[in-house]
Design a protein around this motif. Sequence first.
Motif, PDB file in Angstrom:
ATOM      1  N   HIS A  74       0.759  -1.288  -0.070  1.00 17.72           N
ATOM      2  CA  HIS A  74      -0.097   0.116   0.014  1.00 17.72           C
ATOM      3  C   HIS A  74       0.705   1.280   0.143  1.00 17.72           C
ATOM      4  CE1 HIS A  74      -2.891  -2.919   1.426  1.00 17.72           C
ATOM      5  NE2 HIS A  74      -3.664  -2.164   1.189  1.00 17.72           N
ATOM      6  N   ILE A  75       0.376   2.329  -0.791  1.00 17.40           N
ATOM      7  CA  ILE A  75       1.256   3.768  -0.563  1.00 17.40           C
ATOM      8  C   ILE A  75       0.153   4.464  -0.177  1.00 17.40           C
ATOM      9  CG2 ILE A  75       2.302   5.604  -1.938  1.00 17.40           C
ATOM     10  CD1 ILE A  75       3.834   3.436  -3.634  1.00 17.40           C
ATOM     11  N   VAL A  76       0.253   5.312   0.912  1.00 16.88           N
ATOM     12  CA  VAL A  76      -0.384   6.620   1.411  1.00 16.88           C
ATOM     13  C   VAL A  76      -0.007   7.778   0.623  1.00 16.88           C
ATOM     14  CG1 VAL A  76      -1.866   7.682   3.027  1.00 16.88           C
ATOM     15  CG2 VAL A  76      -1.303   5.342   3.204  1.00 16.88           C
ATOM     16  N   ALA A 131       2.728  -4.056 -14.191  1.00 11.53           N
ATOM     17  CA  ALA A 131       2.816  -2.873 -13.233  1.00 11.53           C
ATOM     18  C   ALA A 131       3.102  -3.300 -11.823  1.00 11.53           C
ATOM     19  CB  ALA A 131       1.883  -1.765 -13.780  1.00 11.53           C
ATOM     20  N   PRO A 132       3.547  -2.383 -10.902  1.00 13.37           N
ATOM     21  CA  PRO A 132       3.752  -2.924  -9.421  1.00 13.37           C
ATOM     22  C   PRO A 132       2.215  -3.174  -9.090  1.00 13.37           C
ATOM     23  CG  PRO A 132       5.061  -0.786 -10.031  1.00 13.37           C
ATOM     24  CD  PRO A 132       4.464  -1.096 -11.298  1.00 13.37           C
ATOM     25  N   ASP A 133       2.385  -3.952  -7.994  1.00 17.39           N
ATOM     26  CA  ASP A 133       0.873  -4.435  -7.524  1.00 17.39           C
ATOM     27  C   ASP A 133       0.795  -3.975  -6.050  1.00 17.39           C
ATOM     28  OD1 ASP A 133      -1.581  -5.627  -7.000  1.00 17.39           O
ATOM     29  OD2 ASP A 133      -0.657  -7.532  -6.586  1.00 17.39           O
ATOM     30  N   TYR A 134       0.138  -2.496  -5.897  1.00 16.13           N
ATOM     31  CA  TYR A 134       0.095  -2.208  -4.555  1.00 16.13           C
ATOM     32  C   TYR A 134      -1.298  -1.005  -4.814  1.00 16.13           C
ATOM     33  CZ  TYR A 134       2.321   1.942  -6.421  1.00 16.13           C
ATOM     34  OH  TYR A 134       2.575   3.341  -7.227  1.00 16.13           O
ATOM     35  N   LYS A 135      -1.850  -0.809  -3.755  1.00 12.68           N
ATOM     36  CA  LYS A 135      -2.936  -0.079  -3.683  1.00 12.68           C
ATOM     37  C   LYS A 135      -2.784   1.386  -3.121  1.00 12.68           C
ATOM     38  CE  LYS A 135      -7.590   0.096  -1.480  1.00 12.68           C
ATOM     39  NZ  LYS A 135      -8.405  -0.073  -2.772  1.00 12.68           N
ATOM     40  N   LEU A 136      -2.929   2.166  -3.994  1.00 14.49           N
ATOM     41  CA  LEU A 136      -2.729   3.619  -3.589  1.00 14.49           C
ATOM     42  C   LEU A 136      -3.900   4.268  -2.791  1.00 14.49           C
ATOM     43  CD1 LEU A 136      -0.940   6.241  -3.828  1.00 14.49           C
ATOM     44  CD2 LEU A 136      -2.390   6.849  -6.058  1.00 14.49           C
ATOM     45  N   LEU A 137      -3.568   4.981  -1.606  1.00 12.95           N
ATOM     46  CA  LEU A 137      -4.628   5.644  -1.002  1.00 12.95           C
ATOM     47  C   LEU A 137      -4.260   7.154  -1.050  1.00 12.95           C
ATOM     48  CD1 LEU A 137      -4.521   3.214   2.244  1.00 12.95           C
ATOM     49  CD2 LEU A 137      -5.998   3.054   0.188  1.00 12.95           C
TER      50      LEU A 137
END
Length: 311
Positions: A74-76, A131-137
Motif C-alpha cells: 500500500h502507498i498512502v 505494473a507494480p501491484d499495490y493499492k494507492l490511498l
Amino acid sequence: FPGPPFTHQQTPRKMVYYGQMSCEQDTERYLDVVKYVFGSYKKEVPLVINTMGWVKGEGLLLLIDIIRLLSPSHIVQMDVYDWKAMAPLTPEHVHLAPGLYTKGRQQAKCKQRGAGEEGWRPSEGEGDASAPDYKLLYVHPEFPRAGVAGEARVHSSILRDMAILGYLGQLQSPDIGAVVPLQALLPYQVPFSAVALRVVHTDVAPTNIMYAVNASWVGLCRIPEEVRCQTDGPVLLTQTPVCDCLGFGIVRGVDMEKKLYHILTPVPPESLRLVNCLLLGNVAIPNCVLVGQQGVEGEIPYVTSDYNYSI
C-alpha cells in the motif's frame, strides 16, 4: 505509540547512521543504506515506511526508486493543499516513470501486422512486465497551509533536538532530582587503536580530524573488518562504510598524550564491546546542552563569544 517520537524511543533492530539531515548530497549512499536496513526485514510483522518529504526534482525520482526497491503493498500519498505539481503515484505511473537510478518501463512498442491480421500487437519481448501491484490511498487535505515546507523544516529541527536530548536523558539517574551536567558524568576511555574514524559529510584533513571530532555527536558503529592501527595516531577510514550503528555518543574530550577518546554514551557495555568505528556526521549537539549546563564554574567548555563577525 502516541505522542512525539522523543517520548518513547526504542532500540532499533537494525540501524545505520547516515549522518546528514538531507540525502541530497549523497543519494547513492542513501539507497545503499535503505537496501542494507531493509535486508533485515523478515516479513513476520507489517512494516510501515515513513518516507521523507523531498518530493521535487531528484527527490521524486529517488522516491520512485525506493518504491521499486521495497515493493510495498500500500502507498498512502498525502497531497499538499493547493499544490498540483506532483502526480498521483499510481502503479501505472511508477511502472512507466524513470527513477534516479532505475529506468521506467517504456510504453510497449508496436509493429504493424500485414493485411488480414490483427491490427497492432506488442512486439516480441515488449510489454511483458506487469505494473507494480499495490493499492494507492490518496489523501487530499482541505485546509490551507497543510504541508508548508518552511514550517516543516523548523519543526523537524526542534524534534531532532528533542530526540537527541531524550536520548541523552538515558545518562541521567532514574531517581527524580536535579539533572547532572554532562561534565559531571564519567566517560568511557577508548584507545585510538580500538576504533576507526570517519567524517561522513565533508572532507577533513587528517591533521585537523581531532578538532572536528572533539565535542561532537558520533554514531557508534561496527564494521566487519578488523581495525588495524599502523601508527600511534587515529585510525582513519578512506570511505564511509554502510554498517550497523549500535547507538550514539558525545566525544567530550580527546587525550592526545594517552591516545584516548573520552566518550559519553548510554549504550550498554555488552553492545559497546562490538563498536569499532566512530562516524561523525552533520548532526550537531543541541546548543542548550553546551550553554545551559548547570554547576559550571568559570568559562563553559567549548563555548565562546570571542570570534570575528566578518568571517
